[in-house]
Structure formats: C-alpha cells, structure tokens
Design a protein around this motif. Structure first.
Motif, PDB file in Angstrom:
ATOM      1  N   ALA A  29       0.806  -1.217   0.000  1.00  0.00           N
ATOM      2  CA  ALA A  29       0.000   0.000   0.000  1.00  0.00           C
ATOM      3  C   ALA A  29       0.842   1.272   0.000  1.00  0.00           C
ATOM      4  O   ALA A  29       0.316   2.368   0.214  1.00  0.00           O
ATOM      5  N   GLY A  30       2.161   1.125  -0.215  1.00  0.00           N
ATOM      6  CA  GLY A  30       3.007   2.304  -0.344  1.00  0.00           C
ATOM      7  C   GLY A  30       3.458   2.924   0.957  1.00  0.00           C
ATOM      8  O   GLY A  30       3.846   4.094   0.989  1.00  0.00           O
ATOM      9  N   PHE A  31       3.449   2.149   2.038  1.00  0.00           N
ATOM     10  CA  PHE A  31       3.877   2.675   3.325  1.00  0.00           C
ATOM     11  C   PHE A  31       5.403   2.629   3.454  1.00  0.00           C
ATOM     12  O   PHE A  31       6.093   2.010   2.649  1.00  0.00           O
ATOM     13  N   THR A  32       5.918   3.274   4.480  1.00  0.00           N
ATOM     14  CA  THR A  32       7.319   3.165   4.843  1.00  0.00           C
ATOM     15  C   THR A  32       7.398   2.736   6.297  1.00  0.00           C
ATOM     16  O   THR A  32       6.426   2.190   6.833  1.00  0.00           O
ATOM     17  N   CYS A  33       8.552   2.942   6.952  1.00  0.00           N
ATOM     18  CA  CYS A  33       8.731   2.568   8.353  1.00  0.00           C
ATOM     19  C   CYS A  33       9.404   3.709   9.101  1.00  0.00           C
ATOM     20  O   CYS A  33      10.197   4.450   8.506  1.00  0.00           O
ATOM     21  N   CYS A  58       2.068  -7.171  -6.537  1.00  0.00           N
ATOM     22  CA  CYS A  58       2.157  -6.112  -5.513  1.00  0.00           C
ATOM     23  C   CYS A  58       3.063  -4.992  -6.006  1.00  0.00           C
ATOM     24  O   CYS A  58       4.290  -5.114  -5.935  1.00  0.00           O
ATOM     25  N   ARG A  59       2.484  -3.937  -6.505  1.00  0.00           N
ATOM     26  CA  ARG A  59       3.252  -2.786  -6.967  1.00  0.00           C
ATOM     27  C   ARG A  59       2.558  -1.525  -6.485  1.00  0.00           C
ATOM     28  O   ARG A  59       1.337  -1.388  -6.634  1.00  0.00           O
ATOM     29  N   THR A  60       3.338  -0.596  -5.940  1.00  0.00           N
ATOM     30  CA  THR A  60       2.732   0.583  -5.331  1.00  0.00           C
ATOM     31  C   THR A  60       2.035   1.478  -6.342  1.00  0.00           C
ATOM     32  O   THR A  60       1.173   2.269  -5.968  1.00  0.00           O
ATOM     33  N   GLU A  61       2.399   1.370  -7.623  1.00  0.00           N
ATOM     34  CA  GLU A  61       1.710   2.205  -8.614  1.00  0.00           C
ATOM     35  C   GLU A  61       0.291   1.701  -8.888  1.00  0.00           C
ATOM     36  O   GLU A  61      -0.512   2.397  -9.521  1.00  0.00           O
ATOM     37  N   LYS A  62      -0.022   0.503  -8.407  1.00  0.00           N
ATOM     38  CA  LYS A  62      -1.368  -0.052  -8.576  1.00  0.00           C
ATOM     39  C   LYS A  62      -2.198   0.244  -7.328  1.00  0.00           C
ATOM     40  O   LYS A  62      -1.690   0.210  -6.217  1.00  0.00           O
ATOM     41  N   SER A  63      -3.472   0.511  -7.524  1.00  0.00           N
ATOM     42  CA  SER A  63      -4.357   0.764  -6.385  1.00  0.00           C
ATOM     43  C   SER A  63      -4.555  -0.517  -5.578  1.00  0.00           C
ATOM     44  O   SER A  63      -4.255  -1.628  -6.039  1.00  0.00           O
ATOM     45  N   ILE A  64      -5.074  -0.357  -4.372  1.00  0.00           N
ATOM     46  CA  ILE A  64      -5.401  -1.514  -3.536  1.00  0.00           C
ATOM     47  C   ILE A  64      -6.358  -2.445  -4.267  1.00  0.00           C
ATOM     48  O   ILE A  64      -6.170  -3.664  -4.303  1.00  0.00           O
ATOM     49  N   LYS A 104      -7.630   3.275   2.632  1.00  0.00           N
ATOM     50  CA  LYS A 104      -6.997   2.068   2.089  1.00  0.00           C
ATOM     51  C   LYS A 104      -7.677   0.802   2.600  1.00  0.00           C
ATOM     52  O   LYS A 104      -7.965  -0.119   1.830  1.00  0.00           O
ATOM     53  N   TYR A 105      -7.937   0.753   3.901  1.00  0.00           N
ATOM     54  CA  TYR A 105      -8.582  -0.437   4.463  1.00  0.00           C
ATOM     55  C   TYR A 105      -9.982  -0.629   3.873  1.00  0.00           C
ATOM     56  O   TYR A 105     -10.380  -1.743   3.505  1.00  0.00           O
ATOM     57  N   GLU A 106     -10.716   0.467   3.779  1.00  0.00           N
ATOM     58  CA  GLU A 106     -12.101   0.361   3.303  1.00  0.00           C
ATOM     59  C   GLU A 106     -12.170   0.100   1.803  1.00  0.00           C
ATOM     60  O   GLU A 106     -13.094  -0.572   1.328  1.00  0.00           O
ATOM     61  N   GLU A 107     -11.180   0.587   1.053  1.00  0.00           N
ATOM     62  CA  GLU A 107     -11.106   0.239  -0.372  1.00  0.00           C
ATOM     63  C   GLU A 107     -10.946  -1.265  -0.532  1.00  0.00           C
ATOM     64  O   GLU A 107     -11.587  -1.884  -1.398  1.00  0.00           O
ATOM     65  N   ALA A 108     -10.117  -1.874   0.313  1.00  0.00           N
ATOM     66  CA  ALA A 108      -9.917  -3.318   0.250  1.00  0.00           C
ATOM     67  C   ALA A 108     -11.203  -4.073   0.554  1.00  0.00           C
ATOM     68  O   ALA A 108     -11.560  -5.039  -0.135  1.00  0.00           O
ATOM     69  N   LEU A 109     -11.928  -3.628   1.559  1.00  0.00           N
ATOM     70  CA  LEU A 109     -13.145  -4.336   1.956  1.00  0.00           C
ATOM     71  C   LEU A 109     -14.272  -4.193   0.950  1.00  0.00           C
ATOM     72  O   LEU A 109     -15.211  -4.991   0.952  1.00  0.00           O
ATOM     73  N   GLU A 110     -14.185  -3.198   0.072  1.00  0.00           N
ATOM     74  CA  GLU A 110     -15.213  -3.013  -0.948  1.00  0.00           C
ATOM     75  C   GLU A 110     -15.026  -3.933  -2.148  1.00  0.00           C
ATOM     76  O   GLU A 110     -15.931  -4.064  -2.985  1.00  0.00           O
TER      77      GLU A 110
END
Length: 324
Positions: A29-33, A58-64, A104-110
């Motif tokens: 999802a394009g996060f860091t640490c 899994c590529r950050t340029e792609k949406s969830i 991001k979380y809610e996009e996944a659940l949809e």
C-alpha cells in the motif's frame, strides 16, 4: 488442535470464522517505516529487503483494488469459490495519518470476495485513534493485527536496528487484544548471538502475551542488506541452520515450550532465489511441514509438551546470552 497435526495449524483456526476456504492476498500500500524515514532511524532493519515479501502483482503504482483483483485471478483458477483476506504486508501498514489509512482499508473491503483484513505493523506504530477505529471495524468484519516482534531480547532488537523494545511489544499486543481484536506475532529464529537455548526459552516468554497466532521463520541472509555485510565481516556471530534437520529440531523444541492453544501460522519463509544468500534448503512450505511432522512423531513431541517447564533466566553480557 487438528488431529492430523501435532500443533495448532492456521487453516483449522480459520475454519472457526469461515465456512468456506479463504486465502490471504498480499498488498503493498506504499507505506514506509519509522526506522527508514528518520523518525526512529535510517536504513530499516538490518535483515530487511522488502522485495522478498511481495508477489509480482504487488506494486505501489497499482491501487489496492487493482492489486486485489490481480491477486484473485492468481488464485481463482485453483479454487473458483474461494474468498479472500486483504493482507497489508509490506513495511508498516499503520504508519500514516488516520484518514488515509481508513481509505486504504475500506477500499480493500469493498472489493468483491474480500471478507476481512490482516494488517502487518510494528509494536510502536499503533496510535490510540487508529486502535479505536480498528476496534469499531472489528465489529463488522474479520480483522487481525500482526505485530513484527522478531525477538523478546532488547539486545537483539537493538542489534538488528528494530527501533523498539520488547516492552513496546507487550504494550501494543495487550492494548490490541483488550479491544477484542485478534492479535498475531512474528518471530525470527537465528538472529545474531542468540543461541538454541535462549531461542527456546523465548517461546515461554511469548506465550505470556495475549496473542492468538504466531509466525515463525528462519533467519535468511538477503542480498543488499546490512546484515549480509555483517555476516561477511563477522560470520561467527551467526548460525544460519544450513542443515534443515537442525532447524527442524530447534522448531520442535520451540513448539514444545509454546502455550498449547497458540495457533502457529508458519515455520519458514521462502525468499526469491535471486535475493537469497543462505540458507537455501530447496523446500516448499508443505514439504517442510511434512518433514517436521515426521520428526515430531519420532520424538513423541507435540505443542505445549514442555510449556512452563523451566525456571531458568537468560542473562546478556559481553555480547553473549547465557542461561542461569
């Protein structure tokens, strides 16, 4: 416990929540640490190369949503009726402002066929407002938070540049479990300086936490990491379990000291061959489990057999762990 296994396995655990087969789909999802962007440190954990985690889709340029749809196509040919858990895996998946995380979380659940979330994160990255949101979300969907613990020893955590302490792990796990959220942990066996005995005793320590699931895997040396250079400079600090049977016996000792009701999600990790330096056993996960089960039967071993069997303590001094 599944009668076909000598430990609590993850597929049986999932059957408590789903009447159909479910599969995790990993997401980036394009996060860091915080120990990559300077908040806690730079460079990340010494063993980490995040390319080892991510499937091709899994590529950050792609949406969830796009990553999930591509992941579904990857699995659907085998199990057309399968449902999915969106697995936020790469980097620290709670390390952003709240509204962005919610989107991001809610996009996944949809996404059609997605029936829950698994969120991988660090113990020092669970702010109160996010935990309150997850507590509410947990009332409506399957949710698990998976914490990267890696070790129970602060000396080890400092050595591998984790940027948090074991106390942080205890606090995060307890806060999350107190909200009624399924909570998992992740541990690496074979980190520098730790010994067979100290790793086995760690199982007893972890068992005191209110975690439901545990992932275990062997330390792997990955190209391009700081740890790979450390190994070249000081190989005597490492024990890489080149012999898979030695690692299997360690895992069995570890499992015997785990709380009997803990669910063990996995025992090994498999990094891409072009990135892996060592150890390279050439075994798929199911092949490892078959060998593990055979060895457990030979030894008369089972999960929890030696739980709370030791009153010994681990002492760290002069860069070495000893047991008293």
């Amino acid at each position: 416990m599944n009668e076909n296994f000598l430990y609590n396995d993850f597929p049986t655990f999932l059957k408590k929540y789903f009447s159909y087969k479910v599969q995790k789909i990993s997401l980036n999802a394009g996060f860091t640490c915080p120990n990559r962007d300077g908040t806690k440190g730079w460079g990340g954990c010494t063993y980490c190369n995040n390319q080892t985690f991510n499937p091709d889709y899994c590529r950050t340029e792609k949406s969830i949503a796009v990553q999930l749809e591509e992941g579904k196509r990857f699995f659907a040919h085998k199990y057309p009726e399968m449902k999915y858990l969106a697995y936020f895996q790469a980097y620290t998946n709670t390390y952003a402002e709240l509204e962005g995380l919610k989107r991001k979380y809610e996009e996944a659940l949809e996404v059609e066929g997605v029936v829950g979330l698994v969120i991988g994160t660090r113990p020092d990255c669970m702010p109160g407002d996010l935990l309150r949101y997850l507590e509410e979300l947990n009332r409506h969907t399957f949710l698990m938070v998976e914490y990267g613990m890696e070790s129970t020893f602060d000396e080890t955590l400092q050595r591998i540049n984790r940027g948090h302490t074991y106390k942080d792990t205890i606090e995060a796990v307890c806060r999350t479990a107190d909200c009624g959220i399924l909570t998992g942990g992740h541990i690496i066996l074979g980190l520098p300086v730790e010994t067979h005995d100290t790793m086995v005793m760690q199982a007893e320590v972890l068992s005191e936490l209110p975690i439901s699931t545990l992932k275990i895997h062997q330390l792997q040396l990955i190209r391009g990491t700081r740890m790979a250079k450390e190994y070249m400079d000081n190989p005597s600090d490492f024990h890489l379990f080149m012999d898979v049977d030695e690692y299997i016996d360690l895992v069995i000792d570890y499992v015997e000291h785990l709380r009997p009701d803990l669910v063990i999600e996995r025992f090994i990790s498999q990094s891409p061959k072009d990135l892996l330096i060592a150890p390279d056993w050439g075994l798929k996960n199911y092949e490892f489990v078959t060998r593990l089960q055979k060895r457990m039967k030979e030894r008369g071993a089972y999960q929890g057999k030696r739980y709370k069997d030791s009153e010994k303590k681990v002492i760290f001094a002069d860069d070495k762990f000893t047991i008293e």
